[in-house]
Scaffold this motif. Structure first.
Motif, mmCIF file in Angstrom:
data_model
loop_
_atom_site.group_PDB
_atom_site.id
_atom_site.type_symbol
_atom_site.label_atom_id
_atom_site.label_comp_id
_atom_site.label_asym_id
_atom_site.label_seq_id
_atom_site.Cartn_x
_atom_site.Cartn_y
_atom_site.Cartn_z
ATOM 1 N N TYR A 187 0.835 -1.200 0.000
ATOM 2 C CA TYR A 187 0.000 0.000 0.000
ATOM 3 C C TYR A 187 0.873 1.256 0.000
ATOM 4 C CZ TYR A 187 -2.996 3.769 1.553
ATOM 5 O OH TYR A 187 -3.641 4.977 1.642
ATOM 6 N N VAL A 188 1.914 1.276 0.841
ATOM 7 C CA VAL A 188 2.827 2.423 0.888
ATOM 8 C C VAL A 188 3.447 2.649 -0.485
ATOM 9 C CG1 VAL A 188 5.038 3.264 1.812
ATOM 10 C CG2 VAL A 188 3.347 2.249 3.351
ATOM 11 N N GLU A 189 3.890 1.587 -1.103
ATOM 12 C CA GLU A 189 4.493 1.698 -2.440
ATOM 13 C C GLU A 189 3.508 2.322 -3.426
ATOM 14 O OE1 GLU A 189 6.485 -1.184 -5.868
ATOM 15 O OE2 GLU A 189 5.564 -2.091 -4.096
ATOM 16 N N ALA A 190 2.285 1.811 -3.442
ATOM 17 C CA ALA A 190 1.270 2.310 -4.384
ATOM 18 C C ALA A 190 0.859 3.739 -4.054
ATOM 19 C CB ALA A 190 0.052 1.388 -4.366
ATOM 20 N N ARG A 191 0.583 3.998 -2.789
ATOM 21 C CA ARG A 191 0.116 5.328 -2.381
ATOM 22 C C ARG A 191 1.185 6.387 -2.595
ATOM 23 N NH1 ARG A 191 -1.622 9.453 -2.135
ATOM 24 N NH2 ARG A 191 -2.786 10.488 -0.500
ATOM 25 N N THR A 192 2.434 6.040 -2.287
ATOM 26 C CA THR A 192 3.539 6.971 -2.467
ATOM 27 C C THR A 192 3.821 7.199 -3.953
ATOM 28 O OG1 THR A 192 4.457 6.205 -0.377
ATOM 29 C CG2 THR A 192 5.906 7.491 -1.746
ATOM 30 N N PHE A 193 3.645 6.166 -4.760
ATOM 31 C CA PHE A 193 3.819 6.319 -6.208
ATOM 32 C C PHE A 193 2.747 7.258 -6.766
ATOM 33 C CE2 PHE A 193 3.584 4.244 -10.601
ATOM 34 C CZ PHE A 193 4.674 4.952 -11.089
ATOM 35 N N GLU A 194 1.515 7.087 -6.292
ATOM 36 C CA GLU A 194 0.432 7.978 -6.733
ATOM 37 C C GLU A 194 0.738 9.421 -6.329
ATOM 38 O OE1 GLU A 194 -2.848 10.588 -6.277
ATOM 39 O OE2 GLU A 194 -2.004 9.587 -4.525
ATOM 40 N N HIS A 195 1.218 9.603 -5.113
ATOM 41 C CA HIS A 195 1.561 10.942 -4.621
ATOM 42 C C HIS A 195 2.714 11.530 -5.431
ATOM 43 C CE1 HIS A 195 3.067 14.035 -1.829
ATOM 44 N NE2 HIS A 195 1.807 14.117 -1.450
ATOM 45 N N PHE A 196 3.694 10.708 -5.748
ATOM 46 C CA PHE A 196 4.829 11.157 -6.558
ATOM 47 C C PHE A 196 4.360 11.639 -7.935
ATOM 48 C CE2 PHE A 196 7.864 10.022 -9.912
ATOM 49 C CZ PHE A 196 8.927 10.858 -9.578
ATOM 50 N N LEU A 197 3.476 10.872 -8.547
ATOM 51 C CA LEU A 197 2.987 11.253 -9.878
ATOM 52 C C LEU A 197 2.104 12.505 -9.820
ATOM 53 C CD1 LEU A 197 2.140 7.760 -11.402
ATOM 54 C CD2 LEU A 197 4.169 9.177 -11.808
ATOM 55 N N SER A 198 1.346 12.660 -8.745
ATOM 56 C CA SER A 198 0.433 13.797 -8.624
ATOM 57 C C SER A 198 1.118 15.079 -8.146
ATOM 58 C CB SER A 198 -0.697 13.473 -7.653
ATOM 59 O OG SER A 198 -1.449 12.385 -8.127
#
Length: 182
Positions: free
Chosen positions: A110-121
């Protein structure tokens, strides 16, 4: 298996030697209570394992959606994963031994996915404090895995000749790698 059967047979011979009125080696009531507690623990553990599969699956699918630039679907999947983790949180807080294993693995994903989404946004990494229910080791594990997603994203951007995005990925990936050295 054979050794276990032999041990059980030996134990039954020893137990058979005790007569009524003589001391007993095991308090049967206490032993029965422990067995029931272990059955309850195992049932709870199994339910956590089953529930965390959904959290893990949603998180992985969110990453795939992010690579396909489907932000809406990714956010929906992340919301589902987060809700699932928060539902389990009271159980794993009650018994910390249940946190480690499948729950911790799902939190890392979840951290990986959520942080990736935050990075892209937003172009930045998320802090541990922004991720309400994860602990430090889950955060660092997810961040370590994030480097692979950033590299994969950089390759996709490079094929589109997006030099600025590739440079940003390079800097962010180095920041993540620095966490691993600490």
């Amino acid at each position: 298996m054979k050794r276990a059967r032999e041990s059980a047979m030996e134990a039954s011979k020893v137990v058979g030697k005790f007569q009524k009125g003589q001391p007993v080696l095991v308090n049967e009531a206490e032993f029965s209570e422990m067995c029931e507690q272990m059955r309850e623990y195992d049932a709870t553990r199994e339910s956590i394992i089953k529930a965390t599969r959904d959290i893990l699956k949603c998180s992985k699918q969110a990453i795939f959606s992010l690579h396909r630039a489907d932000l809406t679907k990714a956010r929906s999947l992340l919301k589902t994963a987060e809700e699932g983790a928060k539902d389990l949180l009271p159980i794993v807080q009650k018994d910390e031994s249940l946190r480690y294993g499948s729950f911790a693995n799902a939190c890392e994903e979840y951290v990986e996915a959520r942080t990736f989404e935050h990075f892209l946004s937003h172009g930045t990494l998320m802090s541990l404090k922004e991720l309400e229910f994860v602990d430090r080791s889950e955060y660092l594990g997810g961040l370590a895995d994030l480097t692979g997603e950033i590299a994969r994203y950089a390759v996709i951007r490079a094929t589109k000749r997006d030099v600025v995005a590739v440079e940003h990925c390079k800097v962010s990936r180095l920041a993540c790698l620095a966490f691993q050295l600490v």
